[in-house]
Write a protein that holds these residues in place. Structure first.
Motif, PDB file in Angstrom:
ATOM      1  N   GLY A 271      -7.404   6.454   5.798  1.00  0.00           N
ATOM      2  CA  GLY A 271      -8.228   7.114   6.804  1.00  0.00           C
ATOM      3  C   GLY A 271      -7.654   7.147   8.204  1.00  0.00           C
ATOM      4  O   GLY A 271      -8.405   7.063   9.182  1.00  0.00           O
ATOM      5  N   VAL A 272      -6.333   7.277   8.310  1.00  0.00           N
ATOM      6  CA  VAL A 272      -5.703   7.402   9.630  1.00  0.00           C
ATOM      7  C   VAL A 272      -4.721   8.572   9.610  1.00  0.00           C
ATOM      8  O   VAL A 272      -4.353   9.082   8.554  1.00  0.00           O
ATOM      9  CB  VAL A 272      -4.971   6.097  10.062  1.00  0.00           C
ATOM     10  N   GLN A 273      -4.287   8.977  10.788  1.00  0.00           N
ATOM     11  CA  GLN A 273      -3.318  10.063  10.922  1.00  0.00           C
ATOM     12  C   GLN A 273      -1.914   9.574  10.546  1.00  0.00           C
ATOM     13  O   GLN A 273      -1.609   8.387  10.589  1.00  0.00           O
ATOM     14  CB  GLN A 273      -3.294  10.572  12.363  1.00  0.00           C
ATOM     15  N   ARG A 274      -1.042  10.522  10.224  1.00  0.00           N
ATOM     16  CA  ARG A 274       0.352  10.219   9.891  1.00  0.00           C
ATOM     17  C   ARG A 274       1.036   9.451  11.023  1.00  0.00           C
ATOM     18  O   ARG A 274       1.801   8.524  10.794  1.00  0.00           O
ATOM     19  CB  ARG A 274       1.124  11.515   9.596  1.00  0.00           C
ATOM     20  N   ALA A 275       0.732   9.808  12.258  1.00  0.00           N
ATOM     21  CA  ALA A 275       1.355   9.149  13.407  1.00  0.00           C
ATOM     22  C   ALA A 275       1.041   7.653  13.424  1.00  0.00           C
ATOM     23  O   ALA A 275       1.874   6.835  13.819  1.00  0.00           O
ATOM     24  CB  ALA A 275       0.900   9.798  14.709  1.00  0.00           C
ATOM     25  N   GLN A 276      -0.165   7.283  12.994  1.00  0.00           N
ATOM     26  CA  GLN A 276      -0.530   5.859  12.947  1.00  0.00           C
ATOM     27  C   GLN A 276       0.300   5.135  11.887  1.00  0.00           C
ATOM     28  O   GLN A 276       0.723   4.003  12.099  1.00  0.00           O
ATOM     29  CB  GLN A 276      -2.029   5.697  12.667  1.00  0.00           C
ATOM     30  N   ILE A 277       0.558   5.780  10.758  1.00  0.00           N
ATOM     31  CA  ILE A 277       1.401   5.171   9.720  1.00  0.00           C
ATOM     32  C   ILE A 277       2.810   4.966  10.277  1.00  0.00           C
ATOM     33  O   ILE A 277       3.432   3.931  10.054  1.00  0.00           O
ATOM     34  CB  ILE A 277       1.430   6.025   8.435  1.00  0.00           C
ATOM     35  N   SER A 278       3.298   5.925  11.026  1.00  0.00           N
ATOM     36  CA  SER A 278       4.616   5.798  11.652  1.00  0.00           C
ATOM     37  C   SER A 278       4.651   4.579  12.576  1.00  0.00           C
ATOM     38  O   SER A 278       5.606   3.795  12.554  1.00  0.00           O
ATOM     39  CB  SER A 278       4.961   7.065  12.434  1.00  0.00           C
ATOM     40  N   ARG A 279       3.611   4.406  13.390  1.00  0.00           N
ATOM     41  CA  ARG A 279       3.559   3.251  14.294  1.00  0.00           C
ATOM     42  C   ARG A 279       3.515   1.944  13.497  1.00  0.00           C
ATOM     43  O   ARG A 279       4.181   0.976  13.850  1.00  0.00           O
ATOM     44  CB  ARG A 279       2.358   3.359  15.232  1.00  0.00           C
ATOM     45  N   ILE A 280       2.736   1.926  12.425  1.00  0.00           N
ATOM     46  CA  ILE A 280       2.639   0.723  11.583  1.00  0.00           C
ATOM     47  C   ILE A 280       4.010   0.387  11.009  1.00  0.00           C
ATOM     48  O   ILE A 280       4.446  -0.767  11.047  1.00  0.00           O
ATOM     49  CB  ILE A 280       1.604   0.940  10.452  1.00  0.00           C
ATOM     50  N   GLU A 281       4.708   1.396  10.495  1.00  0.00           N
ATOM     51  CA  GLU A 281       6.032   1.165   9.897  1.00  0.00           C
ATOM     52  C   GLU A 281       7.064   0.748  10.938  1.00  0.00           C
ATOM     53  O   GLU A 281       8.079   0.149  10.596  1.00  0.00           O
ATOM     54  CB  GLU A 281       6.492   2.411   9.149  1.00  0.00           C
ATOM     55  N   ASN A 282       6.802   1.039  12.194  1.00  0.00           N
ATOM     56  CA  ASN A 282       7.691   0.604  13.278  1.00  0.00           C
ATOM     57  C   ASN A 282       7.257  -0.733  13.869  1.00  0.00           C
ATOM     58  O   ASN A 282       7.783  -1.165  14.892  1.00  0.00           O
ATOM     59  CB  ASN A 282       7.775   1.673  14.366  1.00  0.00           C
ATOM     60  N   GLY A 283       6.272  -1.374  13.222  1.00  0.00           N
ATOM     61  CA  GLY A 283       5.833  -2.699  13.655  1.00  0.00           C
ATOM     62  C   GLY A 283       4.877  -2.682  14.831  1.00  0.00           C
ATOM     63  O   GLY A 283       4.655  -3.705  15.469  1.00  0.00           O
TER      64      GLY A 283
END
Length: 104
Positions: free
Chosen positions: A60-72
């Motif tokens: 339930g989040v945007q792709r950009a949030q997944i990118s931030r998560i993967e960047n720590g």
């Protein structure tokens, strides 16, 4: 011929980042751990053939949030739990006298 001195990683970190327990070293270790968790999430996502957008839809989040998560970035325990649950990854810890504990 002069003998070369070899240094351990911890000796280098102590010298250039600061000794364990100092604010600078604590910040470095926190950032490193966040990066490594993000990288593990990225590798798990890729191994399940999911795009960032697909994983985002699962939690339930945007792709950009997944990118931030993967960047720590923006990592919290609850976020990590949601991501792992969405990908069907179980998390188990061994906690002293409690033995093995499943987080979900």
């Amino acid at each position: 011929m002069e003998a070369k001195k070899f240094y351990t990683l911890e000796e280098i970190e102590d010298k250039y980042i600061g000794e364990k327990g100092t604010p600078k070293r604590d910040a470095y270790e926190e950032e490193l751990n966040s990066f490594l968790i993000g990288e593990a999430i990225k590798q798990a996502r890729q191994s399940k053939n999911l795009t960032q957008e697909e994983l985002g839809n699962l939690i339930g989040v945007q792709r950009a949030q997944i990118s931030r998560i993967e960047n720590g970035k923006n990592l919290t325990f609850s976020t990590i739990a949601r991501v792992f649950k969405a990908m069907g990854i179980s998390a188990k810890l061994e906690i002293g006298s409690m033995g093995k504990v499943a987080l979900w």
